[in-house]
Design a protein around this motif. Sequence first.
Motif, PDB file in Angstrom:
ATOM      1  N   LEU B 104       0.756  -1.322  -0.115  1.00 37.47           N
ATOM      2  CA  LEU B 104      -0.033   0.127  -0.031  1.00 37.47           C
ATOM      3  C   LEU B 104       0.856   1.246   0.043  1.00 37.47           C
ATOM      4  O   LEU B 104       0.332   2.341  -0.210  1.00 37.47           O
ATOM      5  N   GLU B 105       2.049   1.545   0.698  1.00 36.06           N
ATOM      6  CA  GLU B 105       2.518   2.414   0.558  1.00 36.06           C
ATOM      7  C   GLU B 105       4.147   2.307  -0.005  1.00 36.06           C
ATOM      8  O   GLU B 105       5.151   2.784   0.588  1.00 36.06           O
ATOM      9  N   GLY B 106       4.101   1.463  -1.186  1.00 32.80           N
ATOM     10  CA  GLY B 106       5.538   1.338  -1.742  1.00 32.80           C
ATOM     11  C   GLY B 106       6.612   0.560  -0.673  1.00 32.80           C
ATOM     12  O   GLY B 106       6.312  -0.286   0.154  1.00 32.80           O
ATOM     13  N   ALA B 107       7.606   1.177  -0.784  1.00 37.80           N
ATOM     14  CA  ALA B 107       8.791   0.734   0.233  1.00 37.80           C
ATOM     15  C   ALA B 107       8.706   0.901   1.766  1.00 37.80           C
ATOM     16  O   ALA B 107       9.556   0.675   2.304  1.00 37.80           O
ATOM     17  N   ARG B 108       7.613   1.684   1.904  1.00 31.16           N
ATOM     18  CA  ARG B 108       7.281   1.845   3.207  1.00 31.16           C
ATOM     19  C   ARG B 108       6.970   1.021   3.921  1.00 31.16           C
ATOM     20  O   ARG B 108       7.354   0.622   5.313  1.00 31.16           O
ATOM     21  N   ASN B 109       6.502  -0.262   3.488  1.00 32.71           N
ATOM     22  CA  ASN B 109       5.789  -1.317   4.241  1.00 32.71           C
ATOM     23  C   ASN B 109       6.604  -2.271   4.444  1.00 32.71           C
ATOM     24  O   ASN B 109       6.387  -3.425   4.508  1.00 32.71           O
ATOM     25  N   ILE B 110       8.107  -2.284   4.491  1.00 35.44           N
ATOM     26  CA  ILE B 110       9.002  -3.082   4.938  1.00 35.44           C
ATOM     27  C   ILE B 110       9.924  -2.466   5.915  1.00 35.44           C
ATOM     28  O   ILE B 110       9.813  -1.376   6.245  1.00 35.44           O
ATOM     29  N   TYR B 111      10.671  -3.432   6.435  1.00 35.54           N
ATOM     30  CA  TYR B 111      11.539  -3.141   7.880  1.00 35.54           C
ATOM     31  C   TYR B 111      12.711  -2.651   7.092  1.00 35.54           C
ATOM     32  O   TYR B 111      13.472  -3.561   6.536  1.00 35.54           O
ATOM     33  N   TRP B 112      13.378  -1.459   6.976  1.00 42.40           N
ATOM     34  CA  TRP B 112      14.270  -0.854   6.511  1.00 42.40           C
ATOM     35  C   TRP B 112      15.852  -1.425   7.037  1.00 42.40           C
ATOM     36  O   TRP B 112      16.921  -1.373   6.551  1.00 42.40           O
ATOM     37  N   LYS B 113      15.454  -1.743   8.319  1.00 36.07           N
ATOM     38  CA  LYS B 113      16.720  -2.260   9.254  1.00 36.07           C
ATOM     39  C   LYS B 113      16.965  -3.577   9.082  1.00 36.07           C
ATOM     40  O   LYS B 113      18.071  -4.059   9.695  1.00 36.07           O
ATOM     41  N   LEU B 114      16.122  -4.250   8.449  1.00 34.92           N
ATOM     42  CA  LEU B 114      16.566  -5.996   8.214  1.00 34.92           C
ATOM     43  C   LEU B 114      16.936  -5.976   6.898  1.00 34.92           C
ATOM     44  O   LEU B 114      16.725  -5.160   6.025  1.00 34.92           O
ATOM     45  N   THR B 115      17.490  -7.228   6.808  1.00 33.42           N
ATOM     46  CA  THR B 115      17.993  -7.601   5.165  1.00 33.42           C
ATOM     47  C   THR B 115      16.925  -7.887   4.591  1.00 33.42           C
ATOM     48  O   THR B 115      15.595  -8.151   4.959  1.00 33.42           O
ATOM     49  N   VAL B 116      17.179  -8.108   3.170  1.00 32.21           N
ATOM     50  CA  VAL B 116      15.928  -8.503   2.183  1.00 32.21           C
ATOM     51  C   VAL B 116      15.531  -9.873   2.549  1.00 32.21           C
ATOM     52  O   VAL B 116      14.086 -10.279   2.693  1.00 32.21           O
ATOM     53  N   ARG B 117      16.572 -10.969   2.839  1.00 38.29           N
ATOM     54  CA  ARG B 117      16.045 -12.108   3.330  1.00 38.29           C
ATOM     55  C   ARG B 117      15.319 -12.103   4.563  1.00 38.29           C
ATOM     56  O   ARG B 117      14.414 -12.784   4.795  1.00 38.29           O
ATOM     57  N   GLU B 118      15.916 -11.375   5.626  1.00 39.05           N
ATOM     58  CA  GLU B 118      15.125 -11.315   6.912  1.00 39.05           C
ATOM     59  C   GLU B 118      13.800 -10.984   6.857  1.00 39.05           C
ATOM     60  O   GLU B 118      12.741 -11.290   7.501  1.00 39.05           O
ATOM     61  N   ASN B 119      13.560  -9.686   5.905  1.00 37.94           N
ATOM     62  CA  ASN B 119      12.118  -9.285   5.442  1.00 37.94           C
ATOM     63  C   ASN B 119      11.454 -10.503   4.958  1.00 37.94           C
ATOM     64  O   ASN B 119      10.045 -10.656   5.339  1.00 37.94           O
ATOM     65  N   LEU B 120      11.851 -10.939   4.166  1.00 37.42           N
ATOM     66  CA  LEU B 120      11.017 -12.140   3.391  1.00 37.42           C
ATOM     67  C   LEU B 120      10.435 -13.225   4.510  1.00 37.42           C
ATOM     68  O   LEU B 120       9.631 -13.648   4.532  1.00 37.42           O
ATOM     69  N   ALA B 121      11.559 -13.620   5.537  1.00 38.27           N
ATOM     70  CA  ALA B 121      11.265 -14.602   6.333  1.00 38.27           C
ATOM     71  C   ALA B 121      10.303 -14.052   7.216  1.00 38.27           C
ATOM     72  O   ALA B 121       9.431 -14.837   7.753  1.00 38.27           O
ATOM     73  N   TYR B 122      10.261 -12.843   7.581  1.00 37.26           N
ATOM     74  CA  TYR B 122       9.356 -12.356   8.741  1.00 37.26           C
ATOM     75  C   TYR B 122       8.069 -12.248   8.073  1.00 37.26           C
ATOM     76  O   TYR B 122       7.019 -12.350   8.885  1.00 37.26           O
ATOM     77  N   PHE B 123       7.785 -11.569   6.828  1.00 34.74           N
ATOM     78  CA  PHE B 123       6.559 -11.609   6.486  1.00 34.74           C
ATOM     79  C   PHE B 123       5.937 -12.984   6.021  1.00 34.74           C
ATOM     80  O   PHE B 123       4.539 -13.125   6.196  1.00 34.74           O
TER      81      PHE B 123
END
Lengths: 278, 356
Positions: B104-123
Amino acid sequence: MSSNTAPATPTAGLTHDADTSIRGYAELLRAVIVKRFLLMVRYPVNTITQYVTLLLLFLVMFYGGSAIAPAAITETLDGIIVGFLLWSLSIASYAGLSWNVTREAQWGTLEQLFMSPFGFGRVMAAKTVANVLESFVSGTIILGLMLLITGRTMSLDPLTVIPIGLLAVAPAIGIGFVFGGLAIRFKRIENAFQLVQFVFIGLIAAPVDQYPLLKWLPLTQGSRLLHTAMADGVALWNLPTGELGVLLVTAVGYLVAGYATFGYCQRWARREGVMGHY
Amino acid sequence: MQQPIADSDVTAGHEPSGETVLQVSDLRKTYGSGDDAITAVDDVSFDVDRGSVVGVLGPNGAGKTTTIKSILGLVIPTAGTVEIAGVDAHAEPRAVYRHVGAMLEGARNIYWKLTVRENLAYFAALGGQPRDVARERSDRLIDQFGLRDKADETVNDLSRGQKQKVSLACTLSRGTDVVFLDEPTLGLDVEASMELRRELRRLAEEDDVTIVLSSHDMDVVEEICDRVVILSEGRVIADDPVTDLVGLFQTQAYRVTITGELPDDDRNRLDARFNADSWEHHGAQTTFDITLTDGDVLYDVIDVLRAAGVELDDVDRIDPDLEDVFLEVTGTGPGPETGGPGQPQHVASEDGEVSR
C-alpha cells in the motif's frame, strides 16, 4: 455468506495455505523474537544505551539518596531494588507495545500486521510476548548489577519470582494495549506515553498496607507480593491465597480489559478510515 | 525480471481464467453523519477474474484508496459486500488474509533495518507460512526479482527500485494469490519501472496471481492491466477491458492532410457533415480533424476532397491512449474528440486505402 466467487487454488508454487495452528503461531512468535534479537545485535549502541540509562537512573537514586538520607535508603533499599526492577519490567512491557504501534504506523507496516491470517490482536500479542521476554532478560541483568552495586542479597527463587513477576507486569501490558489502541486511533499521543511512566512509579510505591483498596489498582499488588517474595524470601506457595487471588484477578482483568480496548480502538480507527495513517 | 517482454506483447496472449476471485458489490463508505456526511465510495461494484490485472483509476479524491482499503478490511465500509476467493471478506477477514496481500505504501511497508532475506522470512511467518516453504519461496523470489546479490543487505542500503521490489516480494512471500498494489511504480526511474511492470505481468500470466492496482501513471496501467475500473466522485463510471476503452475512442477521430486550397463551400460541407475542426495551414498543406460515427464514412470525406480537386496526402487516425480516455470519461480534460492529446496513428495513404 454467498459464494459466487471461485474457491482459491494454490498456484505455481508461489501460494501456500497459511498454517494458523499452534505450530504456525509458534513460528510467528519465533520470527518476532528473531527480529527483535537481530535488531538488538545489529544496533548494539542503541541496546547498550537502554541498559546504561536504566542503570544510571538507579545509581542516581541509590547514591543520591544515600547522600541525602542514608538511613532511609538503607532501610528501604530492598524495596527500592524490587520497585525499580518492577518499574523497568513494566515500562519495557508497556512502552514496547504502545511505542511499537506508533513506530509501525510510521513505518507503514501496521497495515501489514493487520492483514495477517493470525489476526491483528494475536500478532500484537506475539509481539508483546517478545517484549516481555526481552524485558525479563534485561531486568535480570539490571537486577544483577543493582545487587552488585548495593552489596545486597535477595531471594531469587525462579519458581516464585517469575510467576509473580509475570502477573505483576500483566496490568502494565494491559495499559500498553490501551495506549497502543489509542495510538492507532489518535496517532500522536507520545506525551501521554511519557506521563504513564511516572504514574507507574506512584502505583509501584502505593501504600497498599495502609489503604488495602489500592491493591486493586494495576501494579500495586504485584509490587507488594514481589517485595514479599524477594526481600523477605517468602516462597510462592507460602503467600496468602487471597493475596495471590487479588494478584491473579487484577493481572487477568487489566490484561483482558486492555486487549478489548485495543480491539475497540482498531475497529474505531477502521470505521474512521485512519488505520495505518500517521 | 531478466527476460524482457516486448512492449507490444505485454498484454497479448494472456487470457485470465474467467473464475471470479474478487467480487465487490454495492460498496459504500460514508464518513460523518447528517449534513457533514461525506460519501467517499458510493455503490461501487466490480468483479475481478483470477490471473488478471485490474487497474483502479480516478482523479484525486475519487475514492480509489478508500475502495481498496474497504476491500482489504482496513476501512470498515458503511454498506456492501466483498468476497475474495469465495469468502466474505468482512465476516471472515482472517480467512481472506490467507489469500490477500497488499503493497500500500510502496517501499514504506517493509523493515528497512532488516536485510532482504530477513524481511522475506518475517513476512512469510506473518502470513502463516511454514519455515521450509518460506525459505524455498524466498530463494525463488530473490532470484525472480534479481535481488540475489542484495539478499543479505539491509533494505536501507538499497535503491528505491530495489526497495519496491523487496516490498512486492514480501507481499508475495506470504503465499498470497490476490495482490493489491497502490502506486507500485511511484518514484521509480524508467528502467526500474519497466522491470516492475514486466514482473507484474509475468506474475499474472505465469503464476496466476491476481493483481489489483491503482496508479496515476496511465502508461503503466495501459501496459499491464487487462481491465480498468474508473472511479469518479466515489462511483464507478467505467469498467471495461483497456483495449475496449481505448478502442471506443479510437474509432471516432481522424486527422486529414491535403495539398491545395479547399473551396469554402466544400469546407463548410465538411464542417457540417463530418464535424471537421482544428483547421491549420502549413505552407501548401492544410490539416483538419474530423469525428466520424463510422469508419466507412471516411470514404464520403475522401469523395468530397476528390470532387474539390485537392490532393489527399494523408489520413491519420487520432489514436487515443488511456490517459485520453481517462480524461474524457472523468471530465477532467479534453479528449480525442475535441482535438485533445493523442498520438496520430497512420491508417490511410494517398491512394485513399483505409487500413483499420
